[in-house]
Design a protein around this motif. Structure first.
Motif, PDB file in Angstrom:
ATOM      1  N   THR A 160     142.972 -78.241 -93.291  1.00 41.18           N
ATOM      2  CA  THR A 160     144.299 -77.422 -93.407  1.00 41.18           C
ATOM      3  C   THR A 160     144.642 -76.680 -92.128  1.00 41.18           C
ATOM      4  O   THR A 160     145.506 -76.632 -91.399  1.00 41.18           O
ATOM      5  CB  THR A 160     144.655 -76.809 -94.688  1.00 41.18           C
ATOM      6  OG1 THR A 160     144.575 -77.657 -95.720  1.00 41.18           O
ATOM      7  CG2 THR A 160     145.890 -76.171 -94.561  1.00 41.18           C
ATOM      8  N   PRO A 210     144.548 -77.884 -87.208  1.00 40.54           N
ATOM      9  CA  PRO A 210     145.470 -77.771 -86.204  1.00 40.54           C
ATOM     10  C   PRO A 210     145.525 -76.289 -85.170  1.00 40.54           C
ATOM     11  O   PRO A 210     145.417 -76.388 -84.142  1.00 40.54           O
ATOM     12  CB  PRO A 210     146.747 -78.027 -86.657  1.00 40.54           C
ATOM     13  CG  PRO A 210     146.595 -78.754 -87.905  1.00 40.54           C
ATOM     14  CD  PRO A 210     145.374 -78.378 -88.487  1.00 40.54           C
ATOM     15  N   ARG A 238     142.241 -85.640 -81.612  1.00 43.93           N
ATOM     16  CA  ARG A 238     143.684 -85.270 -80.927  1.00 43.93           C
ATOM     17  C   ARG A 238     143.678 -85.502 -79.639  1.00 43.93           C
ATOM     18  O   ARG A 238     144.490 -85.265 -78.889  1.00 43.93           O
ATOM     19  CB  ARG A 238     143.997 -83.752 -81.350  1.00 43.93           C
ATOM     20  CG  ARG A 238     144.301 -83.470 -82.626  1.00 43.93           C
ATOM     21  CD  ARG A 238     143.981 -82.097 -83.259  1.00 43.93           C
ATOM     22  NE  ARG A 238     144.613 -81.691 -84.739  1.00 43.93           N
ATOM     23  CZ  ARG A 238     143.778 -82.132 -85.543  1.00 43.93           C
ATOM     24  NH1 ARG A 238     142.760 -82.477 -85.730  1.00 43.93           N
ATOM     25  NH2 ARG A 238     144.460 -81.947 -86.780  1.00 43.93           N
ATOM     26  N   LEU A 244     150.399 -78.453 -80.806  1.00 41.94           N
ATOM     27  CA  LEU A 244     149.711 -78.466 -82.095  1.00 41.94           C
ATOM     28  C   LEU A 244     150.056 -77.438 -83.069  1.00 41.94           C
ATOM     29  O   LEU A 244     150.375 -77.856 -84.160  1.00 41.94           O
ATOM     30  CB  LEU A 244     148.162 -78.258 -82.120  1.00 41.94           C
ATOM     31  CG  LEU A 244     147.532 -79.210 -81.078  1.00 41.94           C
ATOM     32  CD1 LEU A 244     145.988 -78.977 -81.075  1.00 41.94           C
ATOM     33  CD2 LEU A 244     147.315 -80.742 -82.067  1.00 41.94           C
ATOM     34  N   CYS A 266     152.225 -80.145 -89.108  1.00 40.56           N
ATOM     35  CA  CYS A 266     150.853 -79.623 -89.208  1.00 40.56           C
ATOM     36  C   CYS A 266     151.285 -78.126 -90.231  1.00 40.56           C
ATOM     37  O   CYS A 266     150.584 -78.130 -91.295  1.00 40.56           O
ATOM     38  CB  CYS A 266     150.416 -78.946 -88.202  1.00 40.56           C
ATOM     39  SG  CYS A 266     149.901 -80.276 -86.909  1.00 40.56           S
ATOM     40  N   TYR A 267     152.080 -77.446 -90.131  1.00 39.64           N
ATOM     41  CA  TYR A 267     152.625 -76.460 -90.758  1.00 39.64           C
ATOM     42  C   TYR A 267     153.940 -76.394 -90.861  1.00 39.64           C
ATOM     43  O   TYR A 267     154.866 -76.412 -90.105  1.00 39.64           O
ATOM     44  CB  TYR A 267     152.131 -75.119 -90.056  1.00 39.64           C
ATOM     45  CG  TYR A 267     150.598 -74.953 -89.876  1.00 39.64           C
ATOM     46  CD1 TYR A 267     149.556 -74.999 -90.736  1.00 39.64           C
ATOM     47  CD2 TYR A 267     150.200 -74.989 -88.406  1.00 39.64           C
ATOM     48  CE1 TYR A 267     148.468 -75.081 -90.632  1.00 39.64           C
ATOM     49  CE2 TYR A 267     148.773 -74.817 -88.114  1.00 39.64           C
ATOM     50  CZ  TYR A 267     148.128 -75.155 -89.194  1.00 39.64           C
ATOM     51  OH  TYR A 267     146.502 -75.003 -88.908  1.00 39.64           O
ATOM     52  N   ASP A 315     154.273 -78.434 -84.133  1.00 41.84           N
ATOM     53  CA  ASP A 315     154.252 -79.780 -84.812  1.00 41.84           C
ATOM     54  C   ASP A 315     154.400 -79.162 -86.097  1.00 41.84           C
ATOM     55  O   ASP A 315     153.642 -78.939 -87.077  1.00 41.84           O
ATOM     56  CB  ASP A 315     152.867 -80.445 -84.657  1.00 41.84           C
ATOM     57  CG  ASP A 315     153.235 -82.053 -85.322  1.00 41.84           C
ATOM     58  OD1 ASP A 315     154.189 -81.993 -85.994  1.00 41.84           O
ATOM     59  OD2 ASP A 315     152.531 -82.888 -85.208  1.00 41.84           O
TER      60      ASP A 315
END
Length: 308
Positions: free
Chosen positions: A74, A77, A23, A133, A139-140, A136
């Motif tokens: 998972t 992030p 990242r 993060l 990501c989720y 985003d």
């Protein structure tokens, strides 16, 4: 002797290091223009320097206790986000206007390795990246979860949490006048904000990511409160008992800066007794999960007994 907990913590730290490295590469993300090389290098200096990685470890362990099907990938992030925010706070705390430290994790602090302006900007960028993060959607995907995580981290890291606690800590040093030394209640309050709030956020965010119900979120919030207090108490003990080489940073700072600590107020023996009590309380909170919670129980013991 290396324990199973030591191995688990080290293995997680390696995974997190890889996640943070990915990242903090030079490739601009959508919406970005360019990532300046010097700023990026300073951010990497701050973040990729080892460390206990306690907060992201707590987040992932709580989430996986509640939902064993979750993978570290998972959860990465959110784990990376909380570590970025923690590292930003260290960069800014080390500045000459704050604690004026020259050593962190056995290496020169960012403002020493680079310069003050770069250190300020590196901290600013790490703080912003933390929320990038979490926000985003790649990501989720659940927007309600993303909003809850952002709010948890913002409340823990800001005015009524970590930043506010740092301000109270500066005031306790007498920076803004000759006020009275803080009493025990005031010391506990500022430490709950400066140190405990972000650790509590880690356990609460982990419970949310593990799809915990409200009772479980509250239970792990309390668990985080206990770990946060134990961490600060152990840190205060180390400041008076450890050497600089053991800690990888300056020691005996609290007395030099005139800071009020619970060690100074209550004494070493009383603080060690409280640490024992906190470990027992933390372990009791994990009872519903039995043997599956051993890693979190071991984390509580590690925090209370740490030597650096």
């Amino acid at each position: 002797m290396t324990t199973a907990f030591d191995t688990a913590l080290a293995d997680f730290a390696d995974l997190l290091e890889a996640g943070l490295t990915a990242r903090l590469d030079a490739n601009p993300r959508p919406g970005e223009i360019v990532r300046p090389a010097r700023l990026l290098a300073a951010m990497r200096h701050a973040v990729l320097a080892g460390g206990k990685r306690l907060r992201p470890f707590l987040l992932t362990e709580v989430a996986r206790l509640l939902n064993p099907g979750l993978t570290v990938e998972t959860l990465m992030p959110a784990a990376a986000a909380i570590e970025c925010l923690h590292c930003y706070s260290l960069v800014h705390d080390d500045l000459p206007a704050m604690d004026d430290d020259t050593l962190r994790r056995g290496r020169p602090t960012v403002h020493v390795a680079y310069d003050e302006a770069t250190a300020i900007l590196a901290g600013d960028a790490l703080l912003t990246l933390a929320f990038d993060l979490l926000a985003d959607p790649t990501c989720y995907t659940d927007p309600t979860l993303r909003a809850a995580l952002v709010l948890d981290l913002a409340r823990a890291g800001g005015l009524g949490g970590m930043v506010g606690g740092q301000m109270l800590d500066l005031a306790a040093e007498g920076r803004f006048g000759d006020g009275e030394a803080p009493d025990e209640a005031s010391i506990r309050q500022l430490q709950a904000m400066k140190t405990g709030a972000l650790i509590r956020a880690a356990t609460v965010m982990g419970a949310r990511l593990g799809d915990g119900n409200e009772q479980e979120v509250r239970r792990f919030g309390r668990f985080g409160d206990i770990i946060g207090l134990a961490f600060q108490l152990a840190d205060d003990l180390l400041d008076v008992t450890a050497t600089e080489s053991e800690m990888g940073k300056a020691v005996a700072k609290d007395a030099a800066h005139g800071k009020g600590t619970l060690v100074a107020r209550l004494g070493v023996d009383a603080v060690r007794a409280e640490l024992d009590r906190l470990v027992t309380e933390a372990t009791d909170l994990l009872a519903p999960w039995g043997a599956r919670s051993e890693t979190l129980a071991a984390t509580a013991r590690f925090v209370a007994d740490r030597r650096r």
